[in-house]
Write an enzyme that holds these catalytic residues in place. Structure first.
Site, PDB file in Angstrom:
ATOM      1  CB  ALA A  95      51.620 -46.740  11.963  1.00  0.00           C
ATOM      2  CE  LYS A  96      51.519 -53.946   8.305  1.00  0.00           C
ATOM      3  NZ  LYS A  96      51.620 -52.894   7.288  1.00  0.00           N
ATOM      4  NE  ARG A  97      54.215 -46.327  15.269  1.00  0.00           N
ATOM      5  CZ  ARG A  97      54.734 -46.130  14.057  1.00  0.00           C
ATOM      6  NH1 ARG A  97      54.658 -47.080  13.148  1.00  0.00           N
ATOM      7  NH2 ARG A  97      55.338 -44.997  13.757  1.00  0.00           N
TER       8      ARG A  97
ATOM      9  CG  ASP B  99      54.866 -53.373   7.303  1.00  0.00           C
ATOM     10  OD1 ASP B  99      54.465 -54.126   6.393  1.00  0.00           O
ATOM     11  OD2 ASP B  99      54.309 -52.312   7.586  1.00  0.00           O
TER      12      ASP B  99
END
Lengths: 271, 271
Positions: A95-97, B99
């Site tokens: 999710a790369k939050r 991303d």
């Protein structure tokens, strides 16, 4: 899931393969589009065909969010299916939050509680108080971007900060954060030679390694520089190279063949 | 929405206020919990009471994701309500995404197409090819983290990279990216004195400024150092200070009072 349980699974299956479930409706076999939930139908078939070959599944949330509420439902069904059928498999919400403290807590609740993932990927740009809310969840893992597999990694990550590349500063600094034992790191396979330096900073931490296959990274190189002695310390991700190896009726079977090829290479390396 | 349309709204309303819709079920008035969709009921009341006082709404996606599918539905209803009732208001999906290329494209589709937001916030750590897929959407805006309002901003953002702080490198570098005219930047109000330097790099770009109010930033300081001559160039966000000013039956009315206070201060500054 504890790190020790993950290591046990790796040794049992002789595999440290992670399969990325990045489902794009434009790429899956046409016959699945008639299903009520084509994304879940695709994932279920892939999981049924490959669960004995891998130790982790990693849905990238972007591919689900792009389909709105229906996509989010497919993600929920996918994580529930894995947790029910194969609770021994490590799950990663890619999710790369990352946000200010109270907001990161909400993201952590989303992925650790509402969706019962074992881990989530986070971005480091906002620093300590944006990551510690994830680390506060015991028995969960937080996988932080360090050195990514894309060309843009050279824009900032490899620039020198106070005499050391930014990605090294990020890793080094994070070691002092509360509950840092729950940290893993993303290091792209396309930069395998950097792994030797990274291992000097974090000799034991698990690394999630994307970029093998479609993006051109080499499994052998990654293992040469990044593998640890006792615990392996690597999860090698492959997404497109496995799940889209065929878009015919045999897609799950061909995915299993591709996953087997990687698992066999891993078994040889583990010997 | 074009930047010119946003500037026209600012001048018409004499306001450059953005209201953050960060809905936490533990903080909203108890009587709303009996509604079928408490989050949307809360947002609708806030929007109905404040739309003439602000030029932008910014739901932070974390607060919706934490409630799973129900939360995502509330987010969808909220953006649809704003777009139908008040299409002149600029909408920001505060999602801090980023991303590799094909994945960022999926995020862009999620927020620009599936949910019809005017803009989305993104994180810069993965570089050019993680942000350009957002910039490729014409008539949409991409708001990149530069210098955030939290303490963790000092972990990496203010560190010196090749003789210049990382956040300045991020801003400087991004100017050369394709469609960079679609970029805005997040700069925290808690670091107002940094705005003078930032304006030397990007004299005209819009800045989204969180941290006024609850986090301690000063509106006057931000405007002194950050405002542009003709186009204002600022969107000042307030979330908790407005939407949670009361948790009684009068919550929307009190939110309007708090928003009016900020709008009045802005009107005075614009004179």
């Amino acid at each position: 899931m504890t790190t020790q349980q993950l290591v046990s699974e790796i040794k049992k299956k002789k595999s440290f393969l992670c399969i990325g479930l990045d489902v794009d409706l434009d790429k899956i076999p046409a016959h699945l589009l008639q299903e009520e939930d084509p994304i879940f139908a695709f994932n279920k078939a892939i999981i049924d065909a490959t669960h004995h070959l891998c130790v982790a599944y990693k849905p990238n949330t972007a591919f689900y969010e792009a389909y709105g509420i229906k996509g989010w439902k497919s993600l929920e069904k996918t994580i529930n299916y894995i947790n029910e059928k194969h609770p021994e498999i490590f799950t990663i919400a890619d999710a790369k939050r990352g946000d200010i403290g109270n907001t990161s807590t909400m993201y952590a609740k989303a992925f650790f509680e509402d969706l019962a993932f074992d881990s989530v990927t986070v971005a480091p740009y906002m620093g300590k108080d944006s990551v510690e809310p994830f680390l506060a969840f015991e028995d969960k893992h937080t996988i932080m971007l360090a050195l990514t597999s894309n060309q843009g990694a050279f824009d900032f990550q490899t620039k020198t900060v106070d005499g050391k590349e930014l990605y090294k500063q990020v890793i080094e600094t994070s070691k002092s954060w509360k509950n840092s034992q729950n940290l893993m790191y993303v290091v792209g396979a396309t930069k395998a030679e950097y792994l030797a330096d990274i291992r000097k900073i974090i000799p034991d931490s698990f690394l999630l390694v994307p970029g093998v296959g479609a993006q051109g990274g080499s499994l052998e190189e990654v293992c040469k520089y990044g593998m640890t002695d006792d615990t392996v310390g690597l999860l090698i991700n492959s997404s497109r190279g496995i799940i889209y190896a065929s878009n015919g009726n045999d897609f799950a079977e061909v995915a299993a063949t591709k996953a087997t090829e990687l698992q066999q290479q891993m078994e040889n390396i583990l010997k």
